[in-house]
Design a protein around this motif. Structure first.
Motif, PDB file in Angstrom:
ATOM      1  N   UNK A 156      10.931   5.713  -9.413  1.00  0.00           N
ATOM      2  CA  UNK A 156       9.803   4.869  -9.790  1.00  0.00           C
ATOM      3  C   UNK A 156      10.254   3.420  -9.945  1.00  0.00           C
ATOM      4  N   UNK A 157      11.452   3.236 -10.503  1.00  0.00           N
ATOM      5  CA  UNK A 157      11.985   1.886 -10.649  1.00  0.00           C
ATOM      6  C   UNK A 157      12.222   1.249  -9.277  1.00  0.00           C
ATOM      7  N   UNK A 158      12.721   2.066  -8.344  1.00  0.00           N
ATOM      8  CA  UNK A 158      12.954   1.559  -6.984  1.00  0.00           C
ATOM      9  C   UNK A 158      11.627   1.213  -6.317  1.00  0.00           C
ATOM     10  N   UNK A 159      10.614   2.023  -6.509  1.00  0.00           N
ATOM     11  CA  UNK A 159       9.293   1.726  -5.945  1.00  0.00           C
ATOM     12  C   UNK A 159       8.747   0.408  -6.489  1.00  0.00           C
ATOM     13  N   UNK A 160       8.951   0.190  -7.775  1.00  0.00           N
ATOM     14  CA  UNK A 160       8.482  -1.054  -8.381  1.00  0.00           C
ATOM     15  C   UNK A 160       9.223  -2.261  -7.813  1.00  0.00           C
ATOM     16  N   UNK A 161      10.514  -2.103  -7.521  1.00  0.00           N
ATOM     17  CA  UNK A 161      11.270  -3.192  -6.902  1.00  0.00           C
ATOM     18  C   UNK A 161      10.723  -3.519  -5.517  1.00  0.00           C
ATOM     19  N   UNK A 162      10.435  -2.473  -4.750  1.00  0.00           N
ATOM     20  CA  UNK A 162       9.882  -2.681  -3.410  1.00  0.00           C
ATOM     21  C   UNK A 162       8.506  -3.332  -3.477  1.00  0.00           C
ATOM     22  N   UNK A 163       7.702  -2.914  -4.459  1.00  0.00           N
ATOM     23  CA  UNK A 163       6.384  -3.525  -4.627  1.00  0.00           C
ATOM     24  C   UNK A 163       6.511  -5.007  -4.968  1.00  0.00           C
ATOM     25  N   UNK A 164       7.461  -5.327  -5.836  1.00  0.00           N
ATOM     26  CA  UNK A 164       7.665  -6.726  -6.224  1.00  0.00           C
ATOM     27  C   UNK A 164       8.104  -7.561  -5.021  1.00  0.00           C
ATOM     28  N   UNK A 165       9.006  -7.012  -4.197  1.00  0.00           N
ATOM     29  CA  UNK A 165       9.469  -7.737  -3.007  1.00  0.00           C
ATOM     30  C   UNK A 165       8.318  -7.974  -2.030  1.00  0.00           C
ATOM     31  N   UNK A 166       7.483  -6.954  -1.831  1.00  0.00           N
ATOM     32  CA  UNK A 166       6.367  -7.083  -0.902  1.00  0.00           C
ATOM     33  C   UNK A 166       5.328  -8.078  -1.416  1.00  0.00           C
ATOM     34  N   UNK A 167       5.081  -8.045  -2.714  1.00  0.00           N
ATOM     35  CA  UNK A 167       4.127  -8.989  -3.299  1.00  0.00           C
ATOM     36  C   UNK A 167       4.628 -10.424  -3.161  1.00  0.00           C
TER      37      UNK A 167
ATOM     38  N   UNK B  71       0.825  -1.208   0.000  1.00  0.00           N
ATOM     39  CA  UNK B  71       0.000   0.000   0.000  1.00  0.00           C
ATOM     40  C   UNK B  71       0.862   1.262   0.000  1.00  0.00           C
ATOM     41  N   UNK B  72       1.884   1.283   0.849  1.00  0.00           N
ATOM     42  CA  UNK B  72       2.771   2.445   0.901  1.00  0.00           C
ATOM     43  C   UNK B  72       3.514   2.641  -0.419  1.00  0.00           C
ATOM     44  N   UNK B  73       3.942   1.528  -1.020  1.00  0.00           N
ATOM     45  CA  UNK B  73       4.655   1.623  -2.285  1.00  0.00           C
ATOM     46  C   UNK B  73       3.791   2.183  -3.400  1.00  0.00           C
ATOM     47  N   UNK B  74       2.532   1.770  -3.424  1.00  0.00           N
ATOM     48  CA  UNK B  74       1.613   2.296  -4.438  1.00  0.00           C
ATOM     49  C   UNK B  74       1.378   3.793  -4.255  1.00  0.00           C
ATOM     50  N   UNK B  75       1.289   4.241  -3.005  1.00  0.00           N
ATOM     51  CA  UNK B  75       1.110   5.667  -2.750  1.00  0.00           C
ATOM     52  C   UNK B  75       2.335   6.463  -3.202  1.00  0.00           C
ATOM     53  N   UNK B  76       3.522   5.932  -2.917  1.00  0.00           N
ATOM     54  CA  UNK B  76       4.747   6.608  -3.347  1.00  0.00           C
ATOM     55  C   UNK B  76       4.844   6.642  -4.864  1.00  0.00           C
ATOM     56  N   UNK B  77       4.473   5.536  -5.497  1.00  0.00           N
ATOM     57  CA  UNK B  77       4.567   5.456  -6.956  1.00  0.00           C
ATOM     58  C   UNK B  77       3.637   6.467  -7.616  1.00  0.00           C
ATOM     59  N   UNK B  78       2.475   6.683  -7.032  1.00  0.00           N
ATOM     60  CA  UNK B  78       1.508   7.613  -7.617  1.00  0.00           C
ATOM     61  C   UNK B  78       2.014   9.050  -7.591  1.00  0.00           C
ATOM     62  N   UNK B  79       2.870   9.386  -6.609  1.00  0.00           N
ATOM     63  CA  UNK B  79       3.358  10.763  -6.466  1.00  0.00           C
ATOM     64  C   UNK B  79       4.769  10.958  -6.996  1.00  0.00           C
ATOM     65  N   UNK B  80       5.389   9.915  -7.529  1.00  0.00           N
ATOM     66  CA  UNK B  80       6.799  10.000  -7.933  1.00  0.00           C
ATOM     67  C   UNK B  80       6.924  10.111  -9.452  1.00  0.00           C
ATOM     68  N   UNK B  81       7.726  11.077  -9.896  1.00  0.00           N
ATOM     69  CA  UNK B  81       7.947  11.286 -11.324  1.00  0.00           C
ATOM     70  C   UNK B  81       9.360  10.935 -11.779  1.00  0.00           C
TER      71      UNK B  81
END
Length: 213
Positions: A43-54, A28-38
């Protein structure tokens, strides 16, 4: 100690929710960060964190489905490779726990797999600074023998878990002791016994022997 099936089901659900809260919250936190990050790198780092959490969430669900649930139906034999994969997903990559698998049986009764998984869960959690987790099981003359050994720089098995495993717990248990209660119940219901190494032992060891049926 007596506990109703309804209360015990509630304990298992509470344990599952507690263990899933961290990786799902990270999603949830990663998705919120991804929505606000340009920034592309961020964004690539956020996606890595999302993948690890999933991945962590999926691994926990697979483990608990086999350890607590009715995966495969009732009264069936379970492929031991499923148990090995479940434990590896929970304590393998990135968890600082080295796994030793000494199970040659291709299948074990479902109850035996549940005992093995729950004892492995307790021992792995007790290795608070990492270490090695060795797991062995075999069937001899209609009996299943299971040994789980944890060794590391710091081992913590609190009195509640020790009491639940040894059958000396009080009238109430908390969700964190659900796995210990389940392991002991499965062993004793099948005419077996469960041993625990003493608190001052250099390594944590669990041993269980019970009917394979």
């Amino acid at each position: 100690m007596n506990i109703s099936p309804t209360d015990f089901a509630s304990l298992l659900c509470s344990r599952l929710c507690h263990d899933l809260l961290s990786p799902v919250g990270a999603l949830n936190n990663g998705l919120e960060l991804l929505a606000d990050e340009n920034d592309p790198a961020m964004r690539a780092r956020c996606l890595e964190l999302l993948a690890d959490s999933a991945k962590a969430s999926a691994n926990k669900l697979k483990f608990f489905r086999l350890a607590f649930g009715a995966a495969g139906g009732f009264g069936d034999m379970v492929d031991t490779r499923e148990a090995r994969t479940a434990i590896g997903g929970l304590f393998g990559d990135g968890h600082r726990v080295e796994l030793g698998w000494m199970v040659e049986e291709e299948t074990l009764p479902k109850g035996a797999v549940k005992v093995l998984l729950n004892l492995a869960l307790i021992a792995g959690d007790a290795l608070v600074r990492g270490g090695r987790l060795d797991i062995g099981a075999e069937t001899i003359d209609g009996h299943v023998e299971i040994v789980v050994r944890g060794e590391g720089p710091r081992i913590v098995l609190d009195d509640e878990l020790r009491g639940a495993l040894g059958g000396t717990a009080g009238d109430t248990i908390t969700p964190r002791a659900a796995a210990a209660h389940l392991a002991r119940a499965l062993v004793t219901e099948n005419g077996g016994s469960l041993q625990i190494s003493p608190p001052d032992a250099p390594a944590l060891m669990f041993g269980a022997v019970f009917n394979a049926a």
